[in-house]
Design an enzyme around this catalytic site. Structure first.
Site, PDB file in Angstrom:
ATOM      1  N   ASP A 236     -21.366 -28.924  35.695  1.00 16.51           N
ATOM      2  CA  ASP A 236     -20.776 -30.149  35.150  1.00 16.51           C
ATOM      3  C   ASP A 236     -19.700 -29.862  34.108  1.00 16.51           C
ATOM      4  O   ASP A 236     -19.536 -28.725  33.661  1.00 16.51           O
ATOM      5  CB  ASP A 236     -21.881 -31.045  34.543  1.00 16.51           C
TER       6      ASP A 236
ATOM      7  N   GLU B 274     -28.750 -38.417  35.239  1.00 19.39           N
ATOM      8  CA  GLU B 274     -29.642 -39.096  34.303  1.00 19.39           C
ATOM      9  C   GLU B 274     -30.665 -39.925  35.083  1.00 19.39           C
ATOM     10  O   GLU B 274     -30.455 -40.232  36.258  1.00 19.39           O
ATOM     11  CB  GLU B 274     -28.810 -40.042  33.424  1.00 19.39           C
TER      12      GLU B 274
ATOM     13  N   HIS C 281     -33.171 -35.034  32.904  1.00 18.93           N
ATOM     14  CA  HIS C 281     -31.910 -34.863  33.637  1.00 18.93           C
ATOM     15  C   HIS C 281     -31.681 -33.399  34.014  1.00 18.93           C
ATOM     16  O   HIS C 281     -32.107 -32.487  33.304  1.00 18.93           O
ATOM     17  CB  HIS C 281     -30.713 -35.460  32.885  1.00 18.93           C
TER      18      HIS C 281
HETATM   19  C1  F6R Z   1     -25.695 -28.216  31.192  1.00 16.98           C
HETATM   20  C2  F6R Z   1     -26.460 -29.259  31.855  1.00 16.98           C
HETATM   21  C3  F6R Z   1     -27.604 -29.945  31.191  1.00 16.98           C
HETATM   22  C4  F6R Z   1     -28.478 -29.037  30.338  1.00 16.98           C
HETATM   23  C5  F6R Z   1     -29.611 -29.832  29.691  1.00 16.98           C
HETATM   24  C6  F6R Z   1     -30.448 -28.962  28.771  1.00 16.98           C
HETATM   25  O1  F6R Z   1     -24.661 -27.739  32.032  1.00 16.98           O
HETATM   26  O2  F6R Z   1     -26.138 -29.605  32.944  1.00 16.98           O
HETATM   27  O3  F6R Z   1     -28.389 -30.571  32.179  1.00 16.98           O
HETATM   28  O4  F6R Z   1     -28.991 -28.005  31.123  1.00 16.98           O
HETATM   29  O5  F6R Z   1     -29.083 -30.892  28.947  1.00 16.98           O
HETATM   30  O6  F6R Z   1     -29.663 -28.582  27.685  1.00 16.98           O
HETATM   31  P1  F6R Z   1     -30.181 -27.513  26.625  1.00 16.98           P
HETATM   32  O7  F6R Z   1     -30.296 -26.225  27.340  1.00 16.98           O
HETATM   33  O8  F6R Z   1     -29.085 -27.487  25.576  1.00 16.98           O
HETATM   34  O9  F6R Z   1     -31.476 -28.030  26.117  1.00 16.98           O
END
Ligand code: F6R
Length: 235
Positions: A67, A143, A138
Protein backbone atom coordinates in the site's frame (compact mmCIF):
# COMPACT_ATOMS: atom_id res chain seq x y z
CA UNK A 1 -1.73 -22.46 9.21
CA UNK A 2 1.42 -22.49 11.32
CA UNK A 3 1.48 -20.28 14.40
CA UNK A 4 4.83 -19.60 16.00
CA UNK A 5 4.92 -17.83 19.36
CA UNK A 6 8.02 -15.96 20.45
CA UNK A 7 8.69 -13.98 23.56
CA UNK A 8 10.21 -10.86 22.04
CA UNK A 9 10.09 -8.53 19.07
CA UNK A 10 13.75 -9.37 18.37
CA UNK A 11 13.02 -13.09 18.14
CA UNK A 12 9.94 -12.47 15.98
CA UNK A 13 12.12 -10.38 13.65
CA UNK A 14 14.87 -13.00 13.54
CA UNK A 15 12.41 -15.73 12.55
CA UNK A 16 10.63 -13.55 10.00
CA UNK A 17 13.93 -12.55 8.41
CA UNK A 18 14.87 -16.23 8.30
CA UNK A 19 11.71 -17.08 6.34
CA UNK A 20 12.09 -14.12 3.98
CA UNK A 21 15.79 -14.88 3.50
CA UNK A 22 15.07 -18.56 2.86
CA UNK A 23 12.63 -17.51 0.12
CA UNK A 24 15.38 -15.45 -1.52
CA UNK A 25 17.83 -18.36 -1.28
CA UNK A 26 15.33 -20.84 -2.71
CA UNK A 27 14.29 -18.60 -5.59
CA UNK A 28 16.76 -15.76 -6.20
CA UNK A 29 14.35 -13.98 -8.59
CA UNK A 30 11.36 -14.35 -6.27
CA UNK A 31 8.63 -11.75 -5.84
CA UNK A 32 8.38 -10.59 -2.23
CA UNK A 33 5.23 -8.82 -1.10
CA UNK A 34 6.25 -6.31 1.56
CA UNK A 35 4.65 -4.28 4.33
CA UNK A 36 5.53 -1.09 6.16
CA UNK A 37 4.86 -0.18 9.81
CA UNK A 38 6.60 -1.01 13.08
CA UNK A 39 6.25 -4.78 12.81
CA UNK A 40 8.68 -5.48 9.93
CA UNK A 41 11.43 -2.97 10.81
CA UNK A 42 13.45 -5.51 12.81
CA UNK A 43 13.15 -8.17 10.11
CA UNK A 44 14.27 -5.71 7.43
CA UNK A 45 17.28 -4.75 9.54
CA UNK A 46 18.30 -8.41 9.79
CA UNK A 47 17.88 -8.93 6.04
CA UNK A 48 20.12 -5.90 5.48
CA UNK A 49 22.75 -7.38 7.84
CA UNK A 50 22.61 -10.75 6.08
CA UNK A 51 22.98 -9.05 2.72
CA UNK A 52 25.96 -6.99 3.95
CA UNK A 53 27.53 -10.20 5.28
CA UNK A 54 27.23 -11.77 1.82
CA UNK A 55 24.65 -14.33 2.98
CA UNK A 56 21.80 -13.00 0.82
CA UNK A 57 21.70 -11.60 -2.69
CA UNK A 58 18.80 -9.34 -3.67
CA UNK A 59 20.08 -8.56 -7.16
CA UNK A 60 17.29 -10.49 -8.87
CA UNK A 61 14.55 -10.07 -6.24
CA UNK A 62 11.40 -8.16 -7.18
CA UNK A 63 9.17 -6.55 -4.56
CA UNK A 64 5.58 -5.36 -4.47
CA UNK A 65 4.40 -3.39 -1.45
CA UNK A 66 0.93 -3.64 -0.02
CA UNK A 67 0.00 0.00 0.00
CA UNK A 68 0.82 3.70 -0.20
CA UNK A 69 -0.76 6.90 1.08
CA UNK A 70 -2.57 9.08 -1.43
CA UNK A 71 -0.84 12.42 -1.97
CA UNK A 72 2.60 11.58 -0.56
CA UNK A 73 5.47 11.41 -3.05
CA UNK A 74 8.62 9.27 -2.73
CA UNK A 75 10.60 12.14 -1.17
CA UNK A 76 8.06 12.62 1.60
CA UNK A 77 9.49 11.06 4.79
CA UNK A 78 5.99 9.82 5.70
CA UNK A 79 5.45 7.99 2.42
CA UNK A 80 5.73 4.23 2.34
CA UNK A 81 8.19 4.46 -0.56
CA UNK A 82 10.46 6.55 1.67
CA UNK A 83 10.03 4.04 4.53
CA UNK A 84 11.00 1.15 2.27
CA UNK A 85 14.06 3.01 0.94
CA UNK A 86 15.24 3.79 4.49
CA UNK A 87 14.53 0.42 6.04
CA UNK A 88 15.35 -2.00 3.24
CA UNK A 89 15.89 -0.97 -0.36
CA UNK A 90 18.91 1.31 0.21
CA UNK A 91 20.45 -1.30 2.53
CA UNK A 92 20.42 -4.33 0.22
CA UNK A 93 21.60 -4.86 -3.36
CA UNK A 94 18.12 -4.70 -4.88
CA UNK A 95 17.71 -2.90 -8.20
CA UNK A 96 15.49 0.20 -7.85
CA UNK A 97 13.51 -0.79 -10.95
CA UNK A 98 12.59 -4.08 -9.27
CA UNK A 99 10.86 -2.37 -6.33
CA UNK A 100 7.20 -1.49 -6.71
CA UNK A 101 4.61 0.41 -4.69
CA UNK A 102 1.33 1.92 -5.81
CA UNK A 103 1.77 5.55 -6.90
CA UNK A 104 -0.25 7.59 -4.42
CA UNK A 105 0.34 10.74 -6.47
CA UNK A 106 -1.18 9.39 -9.68
CA UNK A 107 -3.69 11.75 -11.27
CA UNK A 108 -6.12 8.94 -12.00
CA UNK A 109 -6.29 6.73 -8.90
CA UNK A 110 -8.61 4.00 -10.27
CA UNK A 111 -6.31 3.68 -13.33
CA UNK A 112 -3.29 3.47 -11.02
CA UNK A 113 -5.00 0.69 -9.03
CA UNK A 114 -5.67 -1.27 -12.22
CA UNK A 115 -2.06 -0.74 -13.35
CA UNK A 116 -0.70 -2.00 -10.02
CA UNK A 117 -2.90 -5.10 -9.95
CA UNK A 118 -1.84 -5.90 -13.53
CA UNK A 119 1.80 -5.33 -12.63
CA UNK A 120 1.61 -7.84 -9.75
CA UNK A 121 0.02 -10.37 -12.10
CA UNK A 122 2.64 -9.71 -14.77
CA UNK A 123 5.38 -10.52 -12.24
CA UNK A 124 3.63 -13.82 -11.60
CA UNK A 125 2.21 -12.83 -8.20
CA UNK A 126 3.98 -12.76 -4.85
CA UNK A 127 5.87 -15.89 -3.83
CA UNK A 128 5.75 -14.71 -0.23
CA UNK A 129 3.63 -11.87 1.13
CA UNK A 130 4.65 -10.29 4.43
CA UNK A 131 1.80 -8.77 6.45
CA UNK A 132 1.32 -6.82 9.65
CA UNK A 133 -2.10 -6.50 11.25
CA UNK A 134 -3.98 -3.49 12.56
CA UNK A 135 -5.72 -3.46 15.95
CA UNK A 136 -9.04 -3.57 14.07
CA UNK A 137 -7.89 -6.55 11.99
CA UNK A 138 -6.95 -4.63 8.88
CA UNK A 139 -4.36 -6.06 6.50
CA UNK A 140 -2.86 -3.69 4.00
CA UNK A 141 -5.37 -0.86 4.28
CA UNK A 142 -8.35 -3.22 4.02
CA UNK A 143 -10.41 -1.89 6.88
CA UNK A 144 -13.40 -3.65 8.47
CA UNK A 145 -16.36 -3.29 6.11
CA UNK A 146 -19.30 -5.01 4.46
CA UNK A 147 -17.21 -7.16 2.11
CA UNK A 148 -13.71 -8.32 1.23
CA UNK A 149 -12.32 -6.04 -1.51
CA UNK A 150 -10.93 -8.06 -4.40
CA UNK A 151 -8.36 -5.91 -6.15
CA UNK A 152 -6.03 -2.98 -5.59
CA UNK A 153 -8.31 -0.06 -4.72
CA UNK A 154 -8.42 3.39 -3.12
CA UNK A 155 -9.63 3.51 0.49
CA UNK A 156 -10.70 6.15 2.96
CA UNK A 157 -8.83 5.44 6.19
CA UNK A 158 -10.88 4.84 9.31
CA UNK A 159 -10.59 7.10 12.28
CA UNK A 160 -8.86 4.37 14.33
CA UNK A 161 -6.23 3.82 11.65
CA UNK A 162 -5.63 7.57 11.28
CA UNK A 163 -5.23 7.77 15.06
CA UNK A 164 -2.87 4.77 15.15
CA UNK A 165 -0.75 6.13 12.29
CA UNK A 166 -0.65 9.66 13.69
CA UNK A 167 2.18 8.58 16.00
CA UNK A 168 4.44 8.83 12.97
CA UNK A 169 3.29 12.31 11.89
CA UNK A 170 3.91 15.73 13.51
CA UNK A 171 0.15 16.31 13.88
CA UNK A 172 -2.93 14.13 13.41
CA UNK A 173 -4.14 16.58 10.72
CA UNK A 174 -1.07 15.63 8.67
CA UNK A 175 -2.10 11.97 8.34
CA UNK A 176 -3.45 11.38 4.83
CA UNK A 177 -7.08 10.32 4.80
CA UNK A 178 -6.79 8.08 1.75
CA UNK A 179 -4.54 5.29 0.57
CA UNK A 180 -4.16 2.80 -2.25
CA UNK A 181 -3.98 -0.80 -1.12
CA UNK A 182 -3.84 -4.32 -2.45
CA UNK A 183 -7.28 -5.89 -2.06
CA UNK A 184 -7.94 -9.01 -0.03
CA UNK A 185 -8.13 -10.90 -3.33
CA UNK A 186 -4.70 -9.55 -4.32
CA UNK A 187 -3.22 -10.63 -0.98
CA UNK A 188 -4.77 -14.10 -1.15
CA UNK A 189 -3.18 -14.65 -4.59
CA UNK A 190 0.26 -14.80 -2.91
CA UNK A 191 1.57 -18.35 -2.81
CA UNK A 192 2.69 -18.04 0.82
CA UNK A 193 1.79 -15.53 3.50
CA UNK A 194 3.81 -14.54 6.56
CA UNK A 195 1.93 -12.50 9.18
CA UNK A 196 3.91 -10.93 11.99
CA UNK A 197 2.35 -9.37 15.07
CA UNK A 198 3.84 -7.77 18.16
CA UNK A 199 2.72 -8.31 21.74
CA UNK A 200 0.11 -5.52 21.53
CA UNK A 201 -1.83 -7.51 18.90
CA UNK A 202 -2.77 -10.54 21.05
CA UNK A 203 -6.54 -9.88 21.08
CA UNK A 204 -6.94 -9.19 17.39
CA UNK A 205 -4.69 -12.11 16.42
CA UNK A 206 -6.93 -14.42 18.43
CA UNK A 207 -10.11 -13.04 16.81
CA UNK A 208 -8.59 -13.16 13.31
CA UNK A 209 -7.21 -16.69 13.53
CA UNK A 210 -9.84 -18.42 15.65
CA UNK A 211 -13.00 -16.32 15.24
CA UNK A 212 -15.53 -16.32 12.41
CA UNK A 213 -14.33 -15.40 8.92
CA UNK A 214 -15.88 -12.00 8.38
CA UNK A 215 -15.02 -8.78 6.55
CA UNK A 216 -15.53 -7.08 9.91
CA UNK A 217 -12.15 -8.65 10.78
CA UNK A 218 -10.36 -8.53 7.41
CA UNK A 219 -7.42 -10.69 8.55
CA UNK A 220 -9.83 -13.52 9.37
CA UNK A 221 -9.85 -14.30 5.63
CA UNK A 222 -6.33 -15.69 6.06
CA UNK A 223 -7.97 -18.81 7.54
CA UNK A 224 -8.92 -19.66 3.95
CA UNK A 225 -5.38 -19.46 2.54
CA UNK A 226 -3.54 -22.78 2.23
CA UNK A 227 -0.07 -21.55 3.29
CA UNK A 228 0.01 -19.03 6.13
CA UNK A 229 2.66 -18.70 8.82
CA UNK A 230 1.98 -16.42 11.77
CA UNK A 231 4.80 -15.27 14.00
CA UNK A 232 3.49 -13.64 17.09
CA UNK A 233 5.44 -12.04 19.93
CA UNK A 234 3.78 -12.61 23.28
CA UNK A 235 5.95 -10.10 25.16
C1 F6R B 1 1.55 -1.52 6.24
C2 F6R B 1 0.19 -2.05 6.30
C3 F6R B 1 -0.56 -2.12 7.58
C4 F6R B 1 0.27 -2.52 8.79
C5 F6R B 1 -0.59 -2.55 10.06
C6 F6R B 1 0.24 -2.86 11.29
O1 F6R B 1 2.03 -1.55 4.91
O2 F6R B 1 -0.34 -2.39 5.30
O3 F6R B 1 -1.63 -3.03 7.43
O4 F6R B 1 0.87 -3.76 8.57
O5 F6R B 1 -1.21 -1.31 10.24
O6 F6R B 1 1.11 -1.80 11.52
P1 F6R B 1 2.25 -1.89 12.63
O7 F6R B 1 3.21 -2.92 12.17
O8 F6R B 1 2.87 -0.50 12.62
O9 F6R B 1 1.57 -2.23 13.90
Amino acid sequence: MRIIETNSYAEMSRLAAGILGAQVLLKPDCVLGLATGSSPIGAYARLAEDCAAGLLDFSQVRTVNLDEYVGLGPEDPQSYRYFMEQNLFSRVNILPENTHLPNGCAADLPAECARYEALIDSLGGADLQLLGIGHNGHIGFNEPGPDFPRCVHPVALTESTIRANSRLFPRIEDVPTQALTMGIGTILKARRILLIAGADKGDIIHRALFGPITPQVPASVLQLHPDVTVIRATA
